[in-house]
Design a protein around this motif. Structure first.
Motif, PDB file in Angstrom:
ATOM      1  N   ALA A 191       0.813  -1.228   0.000  1.00 39.80           N
ATOM      2  CA  ALA A 191       0.000   0.000   0.000  1.00 39.80           C
ATOM      3  C   ALA A 191       0.843   1.272   0.000  1.00 39.80           C
ATOM      4  O   ALA A 191       1.927   1.315   0.573  1.00 39.80           O
ATOM      5  N   ILE A 192       0.304   2.291  -0.639  1.00 41.00           N
ATOM      6  CA  ILE A 192       0.944   3.612  -0.676  1.00 41.00           C
ATOM      7  C   ILE A 192      -0.031   4.626  -0.090  1.00 41.00           C
ATOM      8  O   ILE A 192      -1.071   4.934  -0.690  1.00 41.00           O
ATOM      9  N   LEU A 193       0.327   5.151   1.088  1.00 39.36           N
ATOM     10  CA  LEU A 193      -0.557   6.093   1.774  1.00 39.36           C
ATOM     11  C   LEU A 193      -0.860   7.308   0.894  1.00 39.36           C
ATOM     12  O   LEU A 193       0.047   7.894   0.303  1.00 39.36           O
ATOM     13  N   ARG A 194      -2.152   7.672   0.839  1.00 38.30           N
ATOM     14  CA  ARG A 194      -2.652   8.842   0.080  1.00 38.30           C
ATOM     15  C   ARG A 194      -2.306   8.768  -1.395  1.00 38.30           C
ATOM     16  O   ARG A 194      -2.252   9.779  -2.074  1.00 38.30           O
TER      17      ARG A 194
ATOM     18  N   ALA B 205       5.563   6.085  -3.802  1.00 38.53           N
ATOM     19  CA  ALA B 205       5.672   4.924  -4.691  1.00 38.53           C
ATOM     20  C   ALA B 205       7.082   4.856  -5.272  1.00 38.53           C
ATOM     21  O   ALA B 205       7.683   3.772  -5.376  1.00 38.53           O
ATOM     22  N   GLN B 206       7.616   6.012  -5.640  1.00 34.78           N
ATOM     23  CA  GLN B 206       8.983   6.045  -6.187  1.00 34.78           C
ATOM     24  C   GLN B 206       9.975   5.498  -5.143  1.00 34.78           C
ATOM     25  O   GLN B 206      10.814   4.656  -5.440  1.00 34.78           O
ATOM     26  N   LYS B 207       9.798   5.962  -3.915  1.00 32.15           N
ATOM     27  CA  LYS B 207      10.693   5.548  -2.827  1.00 32.15           C
ATOM     28  C   LYS B 207      10.567   4.036  -2.604  1.00 32.15           C
ATOM     29  O   LYS B 207      11.578   3.335  -2.443  1.00 32.15           O
TER      30      LYS B 207
ATOM     31  N   PRO C 237      -1.752   0.385  -9.322  1.00 29.25           N
ATOM     32  CA  PRO C 237      -3.194   0.620  -9.395  1.00 29.25           C
ATOM     33  C   PRO C 237      -3.590   2.032  -9.800  1.00 29.25           C
ATOM     34  O   PRO C 237      -4.784   2.330  -9.877  1.00 29.25           O
ATOM     35  N   TYR C 238      -2.635   2.928 -10.019  1.00 32.01           N
ATOM     36  CA  TYR C 238      -3.012   4.325 -10.321  1.00 32.01           C
ATOM     37  C   TYR C 238      -1.858   5.018 -11.041  1.00 32.01           C
ATOM     38  O   TYR C 238      -0.693   4.843 -10.669  1.00 32.01           O
ATOM     39  N   ASP C 239      -2.196   5.803 -12.054  1.00 33.68           N
ATOM     40  CA  ASP C 239      -1.177   6.437 -12.894  1.00 33.68           C
ATOM     41  C   ASP C 239      -0.147   7.250 -12.105  1.00 33.68           C
ATOM     42  O   ASP C 239       1.033   7.287 -12.470  1.00 33.68           O
ATOM     43  N   GLY C 240      -0.591   7.946 -11.064  1.00 36.81           N
ATOM     44  CA  GLY C 240       0.352   8.739 -10.266  1.00 36.81           C
ATOM     45  C   GLY C 240       1.433   7.828  -9.677  1.00 36.81           C
ATOM     46  O   GLY C 240       2.624   8.152  -9.720  1.00 36.81           O
ATOM     47  N   LEU C 241       1.005   6.690  -9.145  1.00 38.56           N
ATOM     48  CA  LEU C 241       1.983   5.732  -8.602  1.00 38.56           C
ATOM     49  C   LEU C 241       2.869   5.207  -9.729  1.00 38.56           C
ATOM     50  O   LEU C 241       4.086   5.061  -9.571  1.00 38.56           O
ATOM     51  N   SER C 242       2.252   4.937 -10.874  1.00 39.68           N
ATOM     52  CA  SER C 242       3.007   4.388 -12.006  1.00 39.68           C
ATOM     53  C   SER C 242       4.141   5.329 -12.400  1.00 39.68           C
ATOM     54  O   SER C 242       5.253   4.873 -12.712  1.00 39.68           O
TER      55      SER C 242
ATOM     56  N   ILE D 234       6.911   4.986  -9.943  1.00 42.36           N
ATOM     57  CA  ILE D 234       7.575   3.683 -10.156  1.00 42.36           C
ATOM     58  C   ILE D 234       8.482   3.764 -11.384  1.00 42.36           C
ATOM     59  O   ILE D 234       9.633   3.324 -11.364  1.00 42.36           O
ATOM     60  N   ILE D 235       7.967   4.378 -12.452  1.00 47.35           N
ATOM     61  CA  ILE D 235       8.746   4.504 -13.698  1.00 47.35           C
ATOM     62  C   ILE D 235       9.997   5.353 -13.458  1.00 47.35           C
ATOM     63  O   ILE D 235      11.089   5.022 -13.930  1.00 47.35           O
ATOM     64  N   THR D 236       9.845   6.431 -12.693  1.00 44.64           N
ATOM     65  CA  THR D 236      11.013   7.273 -12.402  1.00 44.64           C
ATOM     66  C   THR D 236      12.081   6.459 -11.672  1.00 44.64           C
ATOM     67  O   THR D 236      13.275   6.513 -12.014  1.00 44.64           O
ATOM     68  N   ALA D 237      11.651   5.681 -10.677  1.00 42.18           N
ATOM     69  CA  ALA D 237      12.620   4.858  -9.931  1.00 42.18           C
ATOM     70  C   ALA D 237      13.311   3.870 -10.869  1.00 42.18           C
ATOM     71  O   ALA D 237      14.533   3.668 -10.795  1.00 42.18           O
TER      72      ALA D 237
END
Ligand code: GAL
Length: 379
Positions: free
Chosen positions: A221-224, A230-232, A254-259, A262-265
């Motif tokens: 899970a990623i809070l908020r 997500a990157q971290k 599950p959500y573009d913002g997280l994606s 993740i992609i940046t990382a």
């Protein structure tokens, strides 16, 4: 409505208020004969850091205003006390219906009690409000199916499935990592359940391997729903589980913002350059920055939820309540908020791969081709 303010203040005052206000709009039980211009709909949205909520708020406001209603639209900056305060204020200022997309689905029970006392119907918008009997209706998408669609997109991206659902040509095994949304958002659980039910047979067969071992929603899970978090987490996963030369093949997001986090990382770790393939990364919401990433072949897919249709549905439901009619539900079983099953209207979702951007997002007017190319909304 003045009478509503008084109603919120208590019985004695209410009696005086009713006598004093004569024919003025009383909201709650008495809105049926009112003109739209006499009625106010409070719209409480969680945050402006994500385009989708900006689009949602704008669409709901415009559609209600086009029908002549007054709209009090507030964004809470992802801060729970701010949202509580904004909803409190909508109630005391005499809102006739509340449409709420909660930050924390369990944090608004006090406000919902006050709304019930003042006979203000409450519509939960996209995110179910939990732990209160005073949620009158829920408008959303089929959230379990969103999770299934995300997992299917991951499997299609890896070649384990074809788009038509038949078996793909790849055999694996593939290394995948799993992300989930904010635990206080009811949707996060539906997305993860739908995804995991779909991925489990592949994990059990050893075709998908989660090297980190983090397969529980609490671990993923990623809070908020924060991009930076997500990157971290992705950076930490790469360090802890892939520093032996192993590579990540796919990430369930599950959500573009997280994606994007993740992609940046992954990019910072060298993926997507110098012959190192970018893992298959899923998403949700068809946010414009991610539509560009999909168009550029960086992100695999997103799940499109047409916020215009959701806004339209919220307006239909709000109007039904104002006219003292029962809004039409198409699901009366799934959304138990811990106190009651909330009648719901669920809209369908659509997976968008690169080839679907034009027919699904551009041709429907959701984004223009220029916006997709730029990765930015024109506003
Ligand atoms: C969820 C919503 C998703 C996504 C996420 C982050 O509640 O269903 O579509 O927007 O919040 O904002």
């Amino acid at each position: 409505m003045r009478r509503r303010i008084l109603a919120a203040l208590g019985g004695t005052v209410l009696a005086i208020g009713l006598a004093a206000c004569g024919g003025e709009g009383a909201g709650g039980g008495d809105t049926a004969g009112e003109r739209p211009t006499e009625l106010t709909i409070g719209v409480s949205m969680p945050t402006q850091t994500s385009e989708r909520w900006i689009a949602d708020g704008k669409a709901v406001k415009e559609k209600l205003e086009a029908k002549g209603y007054r709209v009090d639209l507030q964004y809470a900056g992802d801060d729970i006390p701010t949202q509580s305060q904004q909803v409190d204020q909508m109630i005391t200022q005499g809102a006739d219906v509340l449409i709420i997309a909660a930050i924390d689905g369990t944090a608004l029970s006090g406000q919902l009690q006050a709304a019930a006392d003042a006979k203000i119907p409450v519509v939960a918008y996209d995110r179910l409000i939990r732990g209160s009997s005073h949620v009158d209706f829920y408008v959303s998408f089929d959230n379990y199916k969103v999770g299934v669609a995300q997992a299917d997109a991951l499997l299609v991206g890896l070649g384990l499935k074809k788009k038509d659902g038949s078996k793909g040509t790849a055999t694996g095994p593939f290394n995948v990592e799993l992300f989930a949304g904010s635990l206080d958002d009811n949707n996060a659980h539906f997305f993860f359940d739908g995804a995991m039910d779909t991925l489990k047979p592949f994990v059990d067969a050893g075709t998908l391997k989660v090297r980190s071992g983090q397969v529980k929603i609490e671990q993923a899970a990623i809070l908020r729903w924060q991009q930076e978090t997500a990157q971290k987490r992705m950076e930490d996963l790469l360090t802890s589980s892939y520093n032996d030369g192993g590579k990540v093949d796919g990430v369930l997001s599950p959500y573009d913002g997280l994606s994007r986090g993740i992609i940046t990382a992954l990019q910072n770790a060298g993926y997507g350059a110098g012959g190192r393939k970018m893992p298959v990364v899923t998403g949700q919401d068809a946010e414009i920055a991610s539509a560009k990433l999909i168009n550029d072949g960086v992100q695999n897919s997103t799940i499109f939820k047409d916020t215009r249709l959701l806004a339209e549905q919220a307006v239909v439901v709000a109007e039904a309540f104002l006219q003292k009619k029962e809004p039409q539900a198409n699901d009366t079983r799934t959304y138990d908020n811990g106190v009651k099953v909330v009648p719901s209207f669920l809209l369908p979702v659509q997976t968008v791969y690169k080839d679907d951007i034009k027919p699904v997002l551009v041709d429907s007017g959701y984004w223009t081709a220029e916006e997709v190319a730029a990765g930015q909304a024109k506003g």
